[in-house]
Write an enzyme that holds these catalytic residues in place. Structure first.
Site, PDB file in Angstrom:
ATOM      1  N   THR A 126       0.823  -1.205   0.000  1.00 46.74           N
ATOM      2  CA  THR A 126       0.000   0.000   0.000  1.00 46.74           C
ATOM      3  C   THR A 126       0.864   1.264   0.000  1.00 46.74           C
ATOM      4  OG1 THR A 126      -1.508   1.310   1.400  1.00 46.74           O
ATOM      5  CG2 THR A 126      -0.111  -0.263   2.519  1.00 46.74           C
ATOM      6  N   TYR A 149      -1.454   0.491  10.700  1.00 39.81           N
ATOM      7  CA  TYR A 149      -1.760  -0.282   9.493  1.00 39.81           C
ATOM      8  C   TYR A 149      -0.583  -0.256   8.523  1.00 39.81           C
ATOM      9  CZ  TYR A 149      -3.497  -1.104   4.761  1.00 39.81           C
ATOM     10  OH  TYR A 149      -3.643  -1.540   3.460  1.00 39.81           O
TER      11      TYR A 149
END
Length: 317
Positions: A126, A149
């Site tokens: 990501t 995250y």
């Protein structure tokens, strides 16, 4: 080619499975553990077409306990998309599932791959690993995640590199930038914006709305991802996958107004922790190695997502 896709019932995973099956030589094994029970009905909807496909097999198992030795027999390629998503929900007491499902699951998979012969393992990462940057970001930029995250996804990348170096596992890492389109999760911005509008509620905007993102339409993202199968010289590479257009949140509201032909009411809220002000992918490497060229404009992509959410919330489909 026999291909495993983890997270196959998810937003991007289900689209990827469909794209891979469009090539007649592929057999796809989709794995999903439905780790969030609140998303089960949405994920079952995502699987509707796939479950009817003769070259698709669905395995409903938790990746923390799955018997990889059995699943990996004669597998050629693995796409590892399964993860606990979301920046805002990764703080505090909610961090434990991120460790289990983003780090431990990845380590278990890599450990299992030591004893099998696979051609490629594609790990999906990501843009959140980059943190706050200015201008286009290249893959060699030093990571500096702003959220737990992002830390867990970056840890997954490091695990992939460790196992590649020590056990010659053929890893390629793709870093996605803000993917949107039909089947997008309900916690993601465009889904929330459209749902609030369908319910005649003000659209919540966190922060000033001037934050910008490199928005990537799901079919563009999936096309690039599928091309890794056929690409040469991608083992050991980390590749950004960004979109056709970059825009601010206020720009998105304006585009929605144009599509709907009416004014959209907004409600500004406090900026959340862990989110950068801007993201912008340099996709030069994707262009070179994957022949990547994103095609879908924000206006067309938003229109497709709007139509899908109307079917979901108003049409029962």
């Amino acid at each position: 080619m026999k291909i495993i896709v983890t997270g196959a019932a998810g937003f991007i995973g289900s689209h990827l499975c469909e794209r891979l099956l469009a090539e007649e030589q592929h057999q796809v094994i989709g794995i999903d553990g439905f780790i969030n029970p609140l998303l089960k009905s949405i994920k079952q909807r995502n699987l509707t077409a796939l479950l009817q496909h003769p070259r698709f097999t669905f395995v409903n198992e938790n990746l923390l306990t799955i018997d990889w030795k059995k699943i990996l027999i004669n597998v050629d390629v693995i796409y590892h998309l399964a993860a606990m998503p979301g920046v805002r929900s990764s703080w505090g007491k909610d961090f434990d599932p991120y460790v289990s499902n983003n780090i431990s699951v990845t380590q278990r998979l890599l450990e299992s791959c030591r004893n099998v012969q696979i051609k490629k393992l594609i790990y999906i990462s990501t843009s959140s690993i980059y943190g706050e940057v200015h201008g286009k970001v290249t893959e060699d930029r030093k990571p500096s995640p702003l959220s737990p995250y992002g830390v867990t996804k970056l840890t997954g990348e490091y695990l992939c590199k460790v196992y590649q170096k020590t056990d010659n596992i053929p890893v390629t890492i793709l870093r996605y930038f803000t993917v949107y389109g039909p089947r997008q999760r309900g916690d993601m911005a465009f889904h929330r914006f459209i749902l609030h509008k369908l319910q005649n509620k003000p659209i919540p905007i966190y922060g000033s709305g001037k934050q910008t993102r490199d928005f990537t339409y799901v079919s563009d993202c999936v096309e690039a991802t599928a091309q890794v199968l056929h690409a040469n010289n991608v083992i050991g590479e980390t590749i950004n996958i960004g979109g056709k257009e970059r825009a601010s949140i206020l720009d998105i509201i304006s585009i929605l107004e144009d599509i709907l032909g009416e004014t959209v009411e907004v409600e500004f809220k406090e900026k959340p922790r862990g989110e950068p002000m801007h993201t912008w992918a340099d996709v030069t490497k994707a262009e070179k190695l994957l022949h990547y060229k994103p095609k879908i404009s924000l206006e067309i992509g938003l229109q497709h997502e709007l139509e899908d959410l109307k079917r979901l919330y108003q049409g029962g489909g």
